[in-house]
Design a protein around this motif. Structure first.
Motif, PDB file in Angstrom:
ATOM      1  N   SER A  70       0.833  -1.212   0.000  1.00 29.04           N
ATOM      2  CA  SER A  70       0.000   0.000   0.000  1.00 29.04           C
ATOM      3  C   SER A  70       0.866   1.261   0.000  1.00 29.04           C
ATOM      4  CB  SER A  70      -0.930  -0.007   1.208  1.00 29.04           C
ATOM      5  OG  SER A  70      -0.184  -0.062   2.417  1.00 29.04           O
ATOM      6  N   GLU A  71       1.969   1.221   0.742  1.00 26.76           N
ATOM      7  CA  GLU A  71       2.862   2.376   0.785  1.00 26.76           C
ATOM      8  C   GLU A  71       3.564   2.578  -0.554  1.00 26.76           C
ATOM      9  OE1 GLU A  71       5.541   1.826   4.000  1.00 26.76           O
ATOM     10  OE2 GLU A  71       4.096   2.424   5.534  1.00 26.76           O
ATOM     11  N   VAL A  72       3.969   1.470  -1.191  1.00 24.87           N
ATOM     12  CA  VAL A  72       4.651   1.562  -2.489  1.00 24.87           C
ATOM     13  C   VAL A  72       3.726   2.189  -3.528  1.00 24.87           C
ATOM     14  CG1 VAL A  72       5.617   0.223  -4.399  1.00 24.87           C
ATOM     15  CG2 VAL A  72       6.241  -0.334  -2.048  1.00 24.87           C
ATOM     16  N   ILE A  73       2.466   1.742  -3.555  1.00 19.51           N
ATOM     17  CA  ILE A  73       1.495   2.304  -4.508  1.00 19.51           C
ATOM     18  C   ILE A  73       1.286   3.790  -4.240  1.00 19.51           C
ATOM     19  CG2 ILE A  73      -0.903   2.228  -5.270  1.00 19.51           C
ATOM     20  CD1 ILE A  73      -0.889  -0.769  -4.677  1.00 19.51           C
ATOM     21  N   THR A  74       1.129   4.141  -2.956  1.00 16.89           N
ATOM     22  CA  THR A  74       0.954   5.553  -2.598  1.00 16.89           C
ATOM     23  C   THR A  74       2.170   6.373  -3.000  1.00 16.89           C
ATOM     24  OG1 THR A  74      -0.425   4.914  -0.710  1.00 16.89           O
ATOM     25  CG2 THR A  74       0.469   7.153  -0.711  1.00 16.89           C
ATOM     26  N   GLY A  75       3.356   5.833  -2.727  1.00 20.27           N
ATOM     27  CA  GLY A  75       4.587   6.532  -3.085  1.00 20.27           C
ATOM     28  C   GLY A  75       4.710   6.754  -4.583  1.00 20.27           C
ATOM     29  N   ASP A  76       4.400   5.726  -5.369  1.00 16.58           N
ATOM     30  CA  ASP A  76       4.473   5.857  -6.828  1.00 16.58           C
ATOM     31  C   ASP A  76       3.497   6.913  -7.336  1.00 16.58           C
ATOM     32  OD1 ASP A  76       6.359   3.897  -6.783  1.00 16.58           O
ATOM     33  OD2 ASP A  76       5.125   2.327  -7.678  1.00 16.58           O
ATOM     34  N   LEU A  77       2.281   6.927  -6.777  1.00 15.33           N
ATOM     35  CA  LEU A  77       1.285   7.921  -7.191  1.00 15.33           C
ATOM     36  C   LEU A  77       1.722   9.338  -6.809  1.00 15.33           C
ATOM     37  CD1 LEU A  77      -2.051   6.083  -6.304  1.00 15.33           C
ATOM     38  CD2 LEU A  77      -1.087   6.467  -8.580  1.00 15.33           C
ATOM     39  N   LEU A  78       2.352   9.473  -5.644  1.00 12.06           N
ATOM     40  CA  LEU A  78       2.842  10.792  -5.223  1.00 12.06           C
ATOM     41  C   LEU A  78       3.935  11.298  -6.161  1.00 12.06           C
ATOM     42  CD1 LEU A  78       3.009  10.496  -1.319  1.00 12.06           C
ATOM     43  CD2 LEU A  78       1.451  11.911  -2.665  1.00 12.06           C
TER      44      LEU A  78
END
Length: 371
Positions: free
Chosen positions: A174-182
């Motif tokens: 979940s953090e990786v997906i959020t980081g990529d979107l940011l």
């Protein structure tokens, strides 16, 4: 034509300092140390303070500019000594974009790998191209549209690689997906910054070092002041400090005091930003903007290789494919294919294509091409 020793030095300096910039920021994120008031050990997650350090590095480019100006005094170097007057407040809007985009990227770097961080930054080509058409009236040639499409495909492949990779306790899915979107969101803001610079700043013929330093000054002062309210703004699970606030600068300083290697990483980040901007500007002047774009792509390879060697991330074959597609998109957008096609066909490229202005190529490069 063979490169001189000075040109080789500049190219190497740009490659090394550009790689250190991302790696040192990630190195700081990986440290665990006690905070203030005897709090237990926790990760060094202070993206906004790191962004302040980055702007301090940019601000130092002003010192380099005035040193060059003193050196040019009494000489015929009109590019430094006789600058066209301009209003420094012109740099405030792009500096605000730079501040927002950089802060988002440092937040994202806490959530994803250094290599994915660097690769996904290639998304800036998509938004810069679209915004240049919408707001600057540019006309993109076919190769640039193909470059944008290739970049989109490369981003999808890199995103899939992140989804399929094994994630540890530090980087949950979940953090990786959020980081990529940011990171993608940050590139939209960076693209707006480049459009603002193109529309309002470039026409004043401001020296690049002075431009970078002025934006760094605005970013450093404004973000430093914002650290005060951030100390009290609750951020819940989004926060990485024990107090649960948006940013806790005091906790960061306590961690630095207890773990000197964090200070080394932060100093590496600050100094690398200054030297990277200087080297990038010098490479454009001494060699070409095309060479600068090639070196910037090689920087991604160095960061990825060192991240694997240091055990910061696991190898995934899809990342190779994603990087190659992104590299192809960058090459198409910036016209790097034209010299090759010209040699193969032994005909010169069409005049309208060679004279086409681009924000990310030609003789004009982004004023602040950092991190």
């Amino acid at each position: 034509m063979a490169w001189t020793k000075y040109q080789l030095f500049l190219a190497g300096l740009m490659l090394v300092t550009g790689s250190i910039n991302t790696l040192s920021a990630k190195w700081a994120d990986n440290f665990m140390a006690e905070g203030c008031g005897g709090s237990k050990e926790h990760s060094f997650q202070h993206p906004f303070l790191q962004a302040v350090g980055m702007f301090l590095g940019e601000f130092s480019c002003l010192a380099a500019f005035y040193l060059l100006r003193c050196r040019a005094a009494g000489q015929s170097d009109s590019s430094v000594d006789h600058q066209q007057p301009f209003n420094p407040l012109l740099f405030l809007p792009p500096a605000l974009c730079d501040m927002t985009g950089t802060s988002l990227m440092y937040v994202a770097l806490n959530m994803t790998s250094a290599s994915s961080f660097q690769m996904l930054r290639g998304a800036v080509i998509i938004f810069t191209g679209l915004f240049s058409v919408a707001f600057l009236g540019r006309r993109l040639v076919l190769s640039q549209w193909l470059g944008i499409l290739a970049t989109i495909a490369g981003l999808v492949v890199v995103g899939l690689a992140d989804l399929l990779s094994k994630h540890d306790n530090q980087h949950k899915l979940s953090e990786v997906i959020t980081g990529d979107l940011l990171i993608i969101m940050a590139q939209i803001i960076v693209a707006i910054q480049m459009v603002l610079e193109e529309k309002f700043v470039y026409k004043h013929n401001v020296h690049p070092l002075r431009a970078v330093g002025t934006e760094g000054l605005f970013g450093f002062v404004i973000l430093s002041l914002l650290l005060v309210p951030m100390y009290y703004i609750p951020a819940g699970s989004f926060s990485g400090n024990p107090r649960g606030t948006l940013e806790d600068a005091l906790d960061a300083f306590c961690q630095v005091g207890r773990q000197p290697f964090i200070a080394m990483a932060l100093l590496g980040n600050i100094s690398s930003i200054a030297f990277f901007n200087f080297a990038g500007i010098s490479v454009t002047k001494e060699l070409s903007a095309t060479t600068r774009m090639v070196l910037d792509s090689l920087r991604t390879v160095v960061i990825w290789a060192l991240s694997l060697a240091l055990g910061w991330e696991a190898f995934h074959a899809l990342q190779i494919l994603g990087f190659l597609i992104l590299l192809m998109g960058t090459a198409l957008y910036n016209g790097l294919h034209r010299p090759l096609l010209g040699r193969l066909s032994r005909v010169r490229p069409l005049a309208e294509e060679t004279e086409q202005e681009r924000l990310l190529g030609g003789t004009r490069t982004p004023i602040n091409d950092t991190s």
